[in-house]
Scaffold this active site. Structure first.
Site, PDB file in Angstrom:
ATOM      1  N   ASP A  85      40.122  16.659  83.463  1.00  0.00           N
ATOM      2  CA  ASP A  85      38.739  16.482  83.013  1.00  0.00           C
ATOM      3  C   ASP A  85      37.709  16.644  84.121  1.00  0.00           C
ATOM      4  O   ASP A  85      36.507  16.614  83.842  1.00  0.00           O
ATOM      5  CB  ASP A  85      38.575  15.085  82.389  1.00  0.00           C
ATOM      6  CG  ASP A  85      39.312  14.979  81.074  1.00  0.00           C
ATOM      7  OD1 ASP A  85      39.121  15.873  80.236  1.00  0.00           O
ATOM      8  OD2 ASP A  85      40.092  14.025  80.901  1.00  0.00           O
ATOM      9  N   HIS A 138      45.901   9.759  87.188  1.00  0.00           N
ATOM     10  CA  HIS A 138      46.631  10.089  85.974  1.00  0.00           C
ATOM     11  C   HIS A 138      47.875   9.218  85.919  1.00  0.00           C
ATOM     12  O   HIS A 138      48.484   8.951  86.950  1.00  0.00           O
ATOM     13  CB  HIS A 138      47.038  11.566  85.967  1.00  0.00           C
ATOM     14  CG  HIS A 138      47.419  12.038  84.615  1.00  0.00           C
ATOM     15  ND1 HIS A 138      48.687  11.868  84.106  1.00  0.00           N
ATOM     16  CD2 HIS A 138      46.690  12.632  83.637  1.00  0.00           C
ATOM     17  CE1 HIS A 138      48.719  12.357  82.880  1.00  0.00           C
ATOM     18  NE2 HIS A 138      47.533  12.816  82.566  1.00  0.00           N
TER      19      HIS A 138
HETATM   20  N1  CMC Z   1      39.044   5.449  90.460  1.00  0.00           N
HETATM   21  C1  CMC Z   1      39.347   4.401  91.269  1.00  0.00           C
HETATM   22  N2  CMC Z   1      40.540   3.783  91.297  1.00  0.00           N
HETATM   23  C2  CMC Z   1      41.474   4.214  90.434  1.00  0.00           C
HETATM   24  C3  CMC Z   1      41.241   5.285  89.549  1.00  0.00           C
HETATM   25  C4  CMC Z   1      39.980   5.909  89.587  1.00  0.00           C
HETATM   26  N3  CMC Z   1      39.701   6.948  88.774  1.00  0.00           N
HETATM   27  N4  CMC Z   1      42.350   5.511  88.805  1.00  0.00           N
HETATM   28  C5  CMC Z   1      43.244   4.602  89.203  1.00  0.00           C
HETATM   29  N5  CMC Z   1      42.726   3.812  90.194  1.00  0.00           N
HETATM   30  C6  CMC Z   1      43.432   2.757  90.955  1.00  0.00           C
HETATM   31  C7  CMC Z   1      43.540   1.470  90.126  1.00  0.00           C
HETATM   32  O1  CMC Z   1      42.438   0.623  90.351  1.00  0.00           O
HETATM   33  C8  CMC Z   1      44.838   0.899  90.639  1.00  0.00           C
HETATM   34  O2  CMC Z   1      44.579   0.327  91.899  1.00  0.00           O
HETATM   35  P1  CMC Z   1      45.398  -1.010  92.362  1.00  0.00           P
HETATM   36  O3  CMC Z   1      46.824  -0.554  92.471  1.00  0.00           O
HETATM   37  O4  CMC Z   1      44.784  -1.403  93.636  1.00  0.00           O
HETATM   38  O5  CMC Z   1      45.183  -2.013  91.264  1.00  0.00           O
HETATM   39  C9  CMC Z   1      45.705   2.144  90.867  1.00  0.00           C
HETATM   40  O6  CMC Z   1      44.781   3.195  91.146  1.00  0.00           O
HETATM   41  C10 CMC Z   1      46.578   2.539  89.688  1.00  0.00           C
HETATM   42  O7  CMC Z   1      45.740   2.678  88.546  1.00  0.00           O
HETATM   43  P2  CMC Z   1      46.150   2.259  87.078  1.00  0.00           P
HETATM   44  O8  CMC Z   1      44.930   1.903  86.300  1.00  0.00           O
HETATM   45  O9  CMC Z   1      47.252   1.263  87.116  1.00  0.00           O
HETATM   46  O10 CMC Z   1      46.734   3.619  86.552  1.00  0.00           O
HETATM   47  P3  CMC Z   1      47.011   3.987  85.043  1.00  0.00           P
HETATM   48  O11 CMC Z   1      48.155   4.925  85.076  1.00  0.00           O
HETATM   49  O12 CMC Z   1      47.153   2.778  84.191  1.00  0.00           O
HETATM   50  O13 CMC Z   1      45.676   4.736  84.562  1.00  0.00           O
HETATM   51  C11 CMC Z   1      44.047   6.449  84.281  1.00  0.00           C
HETATM   52  C12 CMC Z   1      45.536   6.128  84.536  1.00  0.00           C
HETATM   53  C13 CMC Z   1      43.912   7.947  84.027  1.00  0.00           C
HETATM   54  C14 CMC Z   1      43.585   5.698  83.019  1.00  0.00           C
HETATM   55  C15 CMC Z   1      43.223   6.018  85.521  1.00  0.00           C
HETATM   56  O14 CMC Z   1      43.612   6.754  86.660  1.00  0.00           O
HETATM   57  C16 CMC Z   1      41.720   6.154  85.283  1.00  0.00           C
HETATM   58  O15 CMC Z   1      41.099   5.232  84.747  1.00  0.00           O
HETATM   59  N6  CMC Z   1      41.118   7.338  85.682  1.00  0.00           N
HETATM   60  C17 CMC Z   1      39.731   7.580  85.386  1.00  0.00           C
HETATM   61  C18 CMC Z   1      39.578   8.016  83.920  1.00  0.00           C
HETATM   62  C19 CMC Z   1      40.031   9.450  83.717  1.00  0.00           C
HETATM   63  O16 CMC Z   1      39.714  10.350  84.493  1.00  0.00           O
HETATM   64  N7  CMC Z   1      40.755   9.670  82.606  1.00  0.00           N
HETATM   65  C20 CMC Z   1      41.266  11.003  82.236  1.00  0.00           C
HETATM   66  C21 CMC Z   1      42.730  11.109  82.428  1.00  0.00           C
HETATM   67  S1  CMC Z   1      43.342  12.804  82.328  1.00  0.00           S
HETATM   68  C22 CMC Z   1      43.067  13.272  80.696  1.00  0.00           C
HETATM   69  C23 CMC Z   1      43.950  12.596  79.742  1.00  0.00           C
HETATM   70  O17 CMC Z   1      45.174  12.701  79.823  1.00  0.00           O
HETATM   71  O18 CMC Z   1      43.421  11.947  78.847  1.00  0.00           O
END
Ligand code: CMC
Length: 430
Positions: free
Chosen positions: A365, A308
């Site tokens: 989720d 998140h």
């Molecule tokens: N699986 C594997 N690696 C992950 C995941 C995941 N679900 N989420 C983040 N990471 C890793 C990412 O690859 C990055 O690694 P590195 O630092 O080595 O590059 C690190 O963690 C930080 O991730 P980020 O993409 O910079 O984080 P963000 O804040 O931009 O994205 C997120 C947040 C929710 C989009 C992301 O965690 C994600 O894609 N999660 C899976 C999709 C999901 O479950 N979405 C629902 C979110 S909750 C409901 C809502 O609010 O909508």
């Protein structure tokens, strides 16, 4: 209290920027004059660190795992309130008293039907149309049928009419779109049923087989809707505010929010989680394969339902939903192998350094789709369920934005990285 300032020194010149105090949580550095002072803008991809507004609706502390609506803790609200009470809370300043709640409910019943002409719209979508596309189209169209007050939320007392109309009609639209997708006759809203009961009845009642409304299902749905009701400046809510900031009417702004929610990184995640868990099940429970793929930076795959932007600890909503998931499945006597797979996956992720070091916990989720499955809600409607829940939050933010005397049209800046100025070359010389 004397005002504090942050100082920025650029090319030997120091500029001061006022610190704006919050009532709880982070304070903000007001950099609105930065460009004028220095000729520079800030660059903050994905708005990780940028406040776009002030808001009195929801407080979120991602380090401590705290979520409050108008000061009330999410667990208290989820345990004790109805979704309609929480909707009232988000849209007003406080919880309703009995009379206010009854009036709000009464309006909800009054507005539960949709104009019969709108029902024809459903007939013209292809049979496999996405329920999210249908929902946003129908909500956009509401402005044509019910334009009153949808461009400005004043006078505030009358805005309850607009709010309840939208809350009640979106529920009807969601259930009707499901019935239409089955080719079944529509079941109309009933005066004697509460918000959640009415939705379940419109979804599942049939002339050939009356639907029995179970209190366990009503309670689980009520809880899920409350837990989704607001989450401050997430992608869809910020979209509602941004679109609304141009003076766009409420329905079109909410339709834009619905479209933003659709994405698998946002509200589409519950559906993606269930599809991922089904994939693991079909793949002989090869958890390691999925975990390996998620950790591989060259593989675009992510473990949906984890991580998140704001929470760097357990998402308080996920903790409540996990418990509700156990309770609901037990009460309904449902034995879903996906629940065991989800728990096993969570255990493995929580002991894997890749996920631990990045603070990747289950989010809202991760378990919600399993509850929806147990209720009989089809997978492609999970995001519609999220939209139903998030609706009061979107409306509250649209109203707050429109009532803010300091509001300005949303207009981010960019750092240009294209060609410097070029001389035009006539067509026959290129
Ligand atoms: N699986 C594997 N690696 C992950 C995941 C995941 N679900 N989420 C983040 N990471 C890793 C990412 O690859 C990055 O690694 P590195 O630092 O080595 O590059 C690190 O963690 C930080 O991730 P980020 O993409 O910079 O984080 P963000 O804040 O931009 O994205 C997120 C947040 C929710 C989009 C992301 O965690 C994600 O894609 N999660 C899976 C999709 C999901 O479950 N979405 C629902 C979110 S909750 C409901 C809502 O609010 O909508």
């Amino acid at each position: 209290m004397s005002k504090k300032y942050a100082e920025l020194t650029l090319d030997g010149v120091t500029h001061s920027y006022p610190i704006i105090q919050s009532t709880q949580g982070e304070n903000a550095i007001d950099i609105s004059t930065l460009l004028r002072d220095t000729g520079h803008i800030t660059l903050d991809r994905g708005y990780v660190n940028t406040g776009s507004c002030t808001s009195a609706i929801t407080y979120l502390d991602g380090k401590e795992g705290i979520l409050n609506y108008r000061g009330y803790a999410i667990d208290d609200l989820a345990e004790n309130c109805s979704f309609v009470e929480v909707a009232y809370l988000l849209l007003h300043d406080d919880l309703p008293n009995l009379e206010q709640l009854n009036d709000f409910r009464e309006l909800m019943s009054t507005y539960a039907l949709i104009h019969e002409d709108m029902i024809h719209f459903f007939d013209h979508f292809p049979p496999n149309a996405s329920p999210m596309s249908i929902l946003s189209t129908m909500v956009n169209s509401l402005h044509n049928f019910y334009p009153e007050m949808s461009t400005h939320p004043e006078p505030f007392e009358s805005f309850d009419n607009v709010t309840t109309r939208l809350l009640a009609k979106v529920r009807t639209i969601a259930a009707f779109s499901y019935k239409k997708s089955l080719g079944h006759p529509l079941i109309y809203p009933r005066y004697d049923l509460n918000y959640c009961e009415n939705f379940l009845n419109m979804m599942f009642d049939k002339p050939t087989k009356p639907y029995t409304i179970l209190p366990e299902v009503v309670s689980a749905l009520n809880k899920l809707l409350i837990l989704h009701a607001d989450h401050e400046q997430n992608c869809s809510t910020s979209t509602v505010r941004l679109v609304g900031s141009a003076g766009v009417n409420l329905y079109a702004s909410i339709a834009a929010g619905i479209n933003a929610l659709w994405g698998p990184l946002h509200g589409g995640a519950a559906q993606a989680v269930v599809e991922m868990l089904e994939g693991i099940y079909a793949d002989d429970m090869d958890f390691e394969k999925y975990i390996r793929k998620a950790k591989d930076s060259n593989d675009g795959f992510r473990l949906t339902g984890f991580g998140h932007r704001v929470y760097k600890t357990f998402d308080p909503r996920a903790t409540i939903i996990k418990k509700a998931c156990d309770e609901t499945l037990a009460a309904l006597n449902v034995d879903d192998p996906l629940l065991d797979i989800a728990k096993e996956l969570e255990d493995r992720v929580r002991s894997d350094d890749y996920f631990v070091s990045r603070n990747l916990y289950p989010n809202v989720d991760f378990y919600s789709g399993i509850i929806y499955r147990a209720m009989g809600i089809p997978t492609d409607m999970f995001t519609v369920m999220f939209a139903l829940g998030r609706l009061p939050g979107w409306i509250a933010h649209w109203r707050e934005m429109n009532s803010d005397e300091e509001r300005r049209i949303g207009r981010p800046r960019q750092l240009y990285i294209g060609y410097p100025a070029k001389k035009y070359i006539p067509l026959d010389e290129r």
